[in-house]
Design a protein around this motif. Sequence first.
Motif, PDB file in Angstrom:
ATOM      1  N   PRO A 131     -11.050   4.823  -3.512  1.00 39.23           N
ATOM      2  CA  PRO A 131      -9.932   5.203  -2.629  1.00 39.23           C
ATOM      3  C   PRO A 131      -8.698   5.650  -3.394  1.00 39.23           C
ATOM      4  O   PRO A 131      -7.878   6.418  -2.856  1.00 39.23           O
ATOM      5  N   THR A 243     -15.442  -1.970   5.320  1.00 40.17           N
ATOM      6  CA  THR A 243     -14.038  -1.700   4.985  1.00 40.17           C
ATOM      7  C   THR A 243     -13.695  -0.314   5.504  1.00 40.17           C
ATOM      8  O   THR A 243     -14.224   0.680   5.009  1.00 40.17           O
ATOM      9  N   ARG A 244     -12.847  -0.257   6.510  1.00 38.98           N
ATOM     10  CA  ARG A 244     -12.558   1.036   7.133  1.00 38.98           C
ATOM     11  C   ARG A 244     -11.707   1.915   6.222  1.00 38.98           C
ATOM     12  O   ARG A 244     -10.831   1.426   5.504  1.00 38.98           O
ATOM     13  N   LEU A 245     -12.004   3.214   6.255  1.00 36.17           N
ATOM     14  CA  LEU A 245     -11.204   4.176   5.502  1.00 36.17           C
ATOM     15  C   LEU A 245      -9.849   4.332   6.175  1.00 36.17           C
ATOM     16  O   LEU A 245      -9.758   4.399   7.411  1.00 36.17           O
ATOM     17  N   THR A 246      -8.802   4.425   5.359  1.00 39.81           N
ATOM     18  CA  THR A 246      -7.458   4.613   5.910  1.00 39.81           C
ATOM     19  C   THR A 246      -6.910   6.015   5.641  1.00 39.81           C
ATOM     20  O   THR A 246      -5.907   6.397   6.230  1.00 39.81           O
ATOM     21  N   LEU A 247      -7.550   6.776   4.769  1.00 41.64           N
ATOM     22  CA  LEU A 247      -7.051   8.110   4.443  1.00 41.64           C
ATOM     23  C   LEU A 247      -7.306   9.058   5.620  1.00 41.64           C
ATOM     24  O   LEU A 247      -8.148   8.785   6.485  1.00 41.64           O
ATOM     25  N   ALA A 270     -13.647   5.228   9.892  1.00 39.71           N
ATOM     26  CA  ALA A 270     -12.281   5.584   9.480  1.00 39.71           C
ATOM     27  C   ALA A 270     -11.319   5.498  10.669  1.00 39.71           C
ATOM     28  O   ALA A 270     -11.721   5.692  11.818  1.00 39.71           O
ATOM     29  N   ASP A 271     -10.060   5.227  10.361  1.00 35.99           N
ATOM     30  CA  ASP A 271      -9.052   5.034  11.410  1.00 35.99           C
ATOM     31  C   ASP A 271      -8.340   6.325  11.816  1.00 35.99           C
ATOM     32  O   ASP A 271      -7.873   6.446  12.933  1.00 35.99           O
ATOM     33  N   ASP A 272      -8.233   7.264  10.879  1.00 36.64           N
ATOM     34  CA  ASP A 272      -7.407   8.460  11.089  1.00 36.64           C
ATOM     35  C   ASP A 272      -8.312   9.689  11.045  1.00 36.64           C
ATOM     36  O   ASP A 272      -8.448  10.335  10.005  1.00 36.64           O
TER      37      ASP A 272
END
Length: 303
Positions: A131, A243-247, A270-272
Amino acid sequence: MGMVGGMTKLSSLRLPDGFTDVFTSRLVEVNGLRLHAVTGGVGPALLLVGGWPQTWYAWREIMPALARHHTVVAVDSRGAGLSDKPDDGYDAGTLAADLVALMAALGHDRFDVVGHDIGTWTSYALAADHPERVTRLAIVEAVIPGLTPSPPFFGSAAANQRLWQFGFNRLTDLNEELVRGRERLFFGWQFATKAATPTAIPSYAVDVYVDAITADPRALRASFAYYRALDETIAQNEQRSKTRLTLPVLGVGGALWSGPNAAQTMRLAADDVTGFVLDDCGHYPAEEQPARFTEILEDFLRV
């Protein structure tokens, strides 16, 4: 790690006007593995990771426009094109580590990533495992095993038409025996049936991809090796997805192939996530709709 000298294979390929004024073909040694990449442009680094059964050449139509604002690196991953084809290392984690090392050797510690088709397996692993390296992630026409829900064994005929090669490509040796000597038939069928029309991927491009496989006796086996490593990649992705991606993530699909599925898949991890569906486009946006695909990418990358 270091450069192994320039390559000038570009002159033999059909490329957009002025391409060779901007881009250089090179072999880079990383961890004892020689990887081939075509690089050029100015600005933040952008890594393009292609799919099966293609090479860096799949990005040729969008690279000149992207190079105006990005230092573009279009790679032949392990096993593809002019890169080395070792017996193993085709799980997504190893492939991602290859590309982190490649980008570092080229002087890029942080970069954006665009992955297409099985290149999305590596691209997701890059963002999840490294990351600190990846700034933005674009996922194009993705089915990501271990993330995408597995279809039923007896699905519809239409689903089988789209997905049968997953089972075929994972076989241990029969697939190679059936395809060797019939590469143009087997791989040509993929392009003719997955693009918007049977000729949307021009025959000269299909020839480049097929020639890359027939030119090297190790290449056919390597092209299946990504699929043969899927048990390992699936197990890795089941861990990664905890573990979710935040990018920022962009999911792009062709309306005539996977449509909104790329974005839906990435929303599992992923969140975004921003989704985009390209009209009149099959499985190969960078070749079928290069101008519109470039606009979508640039809008996402310049946020």
